[in-house]
Design an enzyme around this catalytic site. Sequence first.
Site, PDB file in Angstrom:
ATOM      1  CD  GLU A   1       6.790  -5.104  36.121  1.00 23.16           C
ATOM      2  OE1 GLU A   1       5.667  -5.544  35.788  1.00 23.16           O
ATOM      3  OE2 GLU A   1       7.713  -4.902  35.313  1.00 23.16           O
TER       4      GLU A   1
ATOM      5  CG  ASN B   1      -5.761  16.142  -2.598  1.00 23.27           C
ATOM      6  OD1 ASN B   1      -6.031  15.571  -1.538  1.00 23.27           O
ATOM      7  ND2 ASN B   1      -6.705  16.474  -3.467  1.00 23.27           N
TER       8      ASN B   1
ATOM      9  CG  HIS C   1       7.069  15.296  -8.915  1.00 23.33           C
ATOM     10  ND1 HIS C   1       6.108  14.389  -9.304  1.00 23.33           N
ATOM     11  CD2 HIS C   1       8.236  14.614  -8.917  1.00 23.33           C
ATOM     12  CE1 HIS C   1       6.670  13.212  -9.535  1.00 23.33           C
ATOM     13  NE2 HIS C   1       7.956  13.331  -9.312  1.00 23.33           N
TER      14      HIS C   1
ATOM     15  CG  HIS D   1       1.230 -10.372  35.725  1.00 26.70           C
ATOM     16  ND1 HIS D   1       0.114  -9.627  35.999  1.00 26.70           N
ATOM     17  CD2 HIS D   1       1.527 -10.136  34.415  1.00 26.70           C
ATOM     18  CE1 HIS D   1      -0.250  -8.972  34.907  1.00 26.70           C
ATOM     19  NE2 HIS D   1       0.586  -9.269  33.928  1.00 26.70           N
TER      20      HIS D   1
ATOM     21  CD  GLN E   1     -14.650  12.175  -1.499  1.00 23.03           C
ATOM     22  OE1 GLN E   1     -14.091  12.937  -0.730  1.00 23.03           O
ATOM     23  NE2 GLN E   1     -14.864  12.479  -2.777  1.00 23.03           N
TER      24      GLN E   1
ATOM     25  CE1 TYR F   1      -7.817   8.850  -2.929  1.00 28.39           C
ATOM     26  CE2 TYR F   1      -5.780   9.644  -3.924  1.00 28.39           C
ATOM     27  CZ  TYR F   1      -7.130   9.802  -3.668  1.00 28.39           C
ATOM     28  OH  TYR F   1      -7.806  10.896  -4.154  1.00 28.39           O
TER      29      TYR F   1
ATOM     30  CD  GLN G   1      12.088  13.557  -8.224  1.00 28.97           C
ATOM     31  OE1 GLN G   1      11.205  13.428  -7.374  1.00 28.97           O
ATOM     32  NE2 GLN G   1      12.123  12.805  -9.318  1.00 28.97           N
TER      33      GLN G   1
ATOM     34  CD  GLU H   1      10.574  11.315  -2.536  1.00 29.90           C
ATOM     35  OE1 GLU H   1       9.634  10.583  -2.901  1.00 29.90           O
ATOM     36  OE2 GLU H   1      10.614  12.543  -2.784  1.00 29.90           O
ATOM     37  CG  HIS H   2      14.083  10.471  -5.156  1.00 30.76           C
ATOM     38  ND1 HIS H   2      13.071  11.411  -5.108  1.00 30.76           N
ATOM     39  CD2 HIS H   2      13.482   9.287  -5.413  1.00 30.76           C
ATOM     40  CE1 HIS H   2      11.907  10.820  -5.332  1.00 30.76           C
ATOM     41  NE2 HIS H   2      12.126   9.527  -5.519  1.00 30.76           N
TER      42      HIS H   2
ATOM     43  CB  SER I   1       8.874  14.902  -5.258  1.00 30.88           C
ATOM     44  OG  SER I   1       9.784  13.933  -5.704  1.00 30.88           O
TER      45      SER I   1
ATOM     46  CG  ASP J   1      10.159   8.481 -10.080  1.00 31.89           C
ATOM     47  OD1 ASP J   1      10.233   8.179  -8.877  1.00 31.89           O
ATOM     48  OD2 ASP J   1      10.203   9.657 -10.489  1.00 31.89           O
TER      49      ASP J   1
END
Length: 434
Positions: free
Chosen positions: A417, A216, A264, A422, A193, A132, A261, A329-330, A239, A363
Site C-alpha cells: 500500500e 414530529n 396513528h 506502517h 431545540q 425524546y 395502526q 414495521e409490524h 406507522s 406496543d
Amino acid sequence: MKTNRLNTADADFDTRLAALTAWSEERDAEVAQRVRDIIAQVRQRGDAAVVEYTNRFDQRDVADISELELTREQLDAALARIPAAQREALEAAAERVRDYHTRQRQESWDYQDADGTLLGQQITALDRAGIYVPGGKAAYPSSVLMNAIPARVAGVGEIIMMSPSPGGVLNDTVLAAAAIAGVDRLFTIGGAQAVAALAWGTAGIPAVDKVVGPGNIYVAEAKRQVFGKVGIDMIAGPSEILVICDGKTDPDWIAMDLFSQAEHDEEAQAILVSPDAAFLDRVADSMEALAVTLERETIIRTAMADRGALIQCRDLDEAVDLANRIASEHLELSVQEPLAMARRIRHAGAIFLGRHTPEALGDYCAGPNHVLPTSATARFSSPLGVYDFQKRSSLIGCSPQGADRLSYIAGPLARSEGLTAHARSAEMRRADKD
C-alpha cells in the site's frame, strides 16, 4: 369503507403496490432551513435560545432553563397520584420490558492465540443518552418505557429525557413512567431545540452521546441534522402494519388490528394479505361496521383510503414473498402455523405470531421494543434495543512471539500500500531486531 383492493394476479399489481408502499420522507426545504436555524441559535446562545423557542412554540412563559426541568420529587409525586390501575399497568409493563431487554445485554470477551496474543472485544455503555418523548395532543408513557429501560439495562450512566408540555400542562402518566423507568433528568422541552440542546449541550442541559425516540417532522429533521455530532436510533416514518391471514380468523379482529395502526395518523399504512377473497370481503364489512365506533374514525378512513389495502394473493407462499418485499414495521401472521411461516420472514421490524397476538400488545407490554424500523428499512435495521446503548472496543495485545509472527504478515501488506512507516513499525518488533 374506501380502501385499495389489489390482486397479485392483475397485470398492474407490481406498479400499484410500488405506488402504495412508496413513502419518501422528502426533506421539505422550509422545514430543513427552520431546523437548521434553530440548531444554530441553540449552539450560539444556549439556554436563552431554548427558552425562547419553548415559550414561542409551546405557549410557555418561563424566564430560565431551570423552570423547564422537573425534579425527582415531582416524578415520584406523579407516580403516587395516578390511579392504582394505571400504576400497576405501568409497573407490569416495565417489568416485562426490562426482563426481555436484560437478555439482550452483551458482555466483553477475549481469547488468546497459541503464542499468547490476546484478542477480544470490550463492551461499554454510553456515558449519557437522551430520549425524546412526544407530548402535546397525545401522551406516550409506553415510549418512555421502551426508550429508557433498554438504556438503563445497558448501564448508561445518565438518561436525559425531553418531553414538551404545551401550555405548561404536564401528563402524570408520562411523568410516572419516567420515575419507573429510571430517568435521571427530565426537561419539558420539545421540538428541534430539544434535539439541538441534547446534541451540543447548554449551560443547563448536558450534551448526550445518542438521541433516541420518535417525534414530529421537526424532531426527525433535527435528528438527521445532528447525526455525526451524536448518534441517533433512526429516522422513523409513519406507522405500518401488514397482516397475513389464511381466512380463518375473526374478521372483526383483523379489522381492528388494521385500525390499530391506521388511527396513528393519516399517513399510517395498514395492509391485509390473504388468498381468500371472501374473507377480504368480510373484513371490509367489519371495517365499515367498526370504524364508526372509534374516536379517530376520520383519521382511520383517511389512512385506509390513501395508503391502506386489502390484497388477494395466490397462496400463503406468495404472501410470505410479499411480506419480505414490503418489509413492514409490524407483521402479523394470523395463520395456523405462524412460527413455521416466521422462519421464512427475512424483513420485518416485529413479527406477531398467531391469531391471539395483536400488534397492540407489542406496543405496550409484551416485552420486545416498540421502536421499530419503518419504510422498508427493516431490510437493514433492527428494533431499538440494549445494543443501541452499548459500544464495542476491540482488544489486541500481542505477545513478543505474536508481534514477531504478525510482522511478517503486516509488513508485506503495508509495503504493497506504499505505507512504509506502517511496515517498519511492525518489523521493529521482530525477534531478530533485539
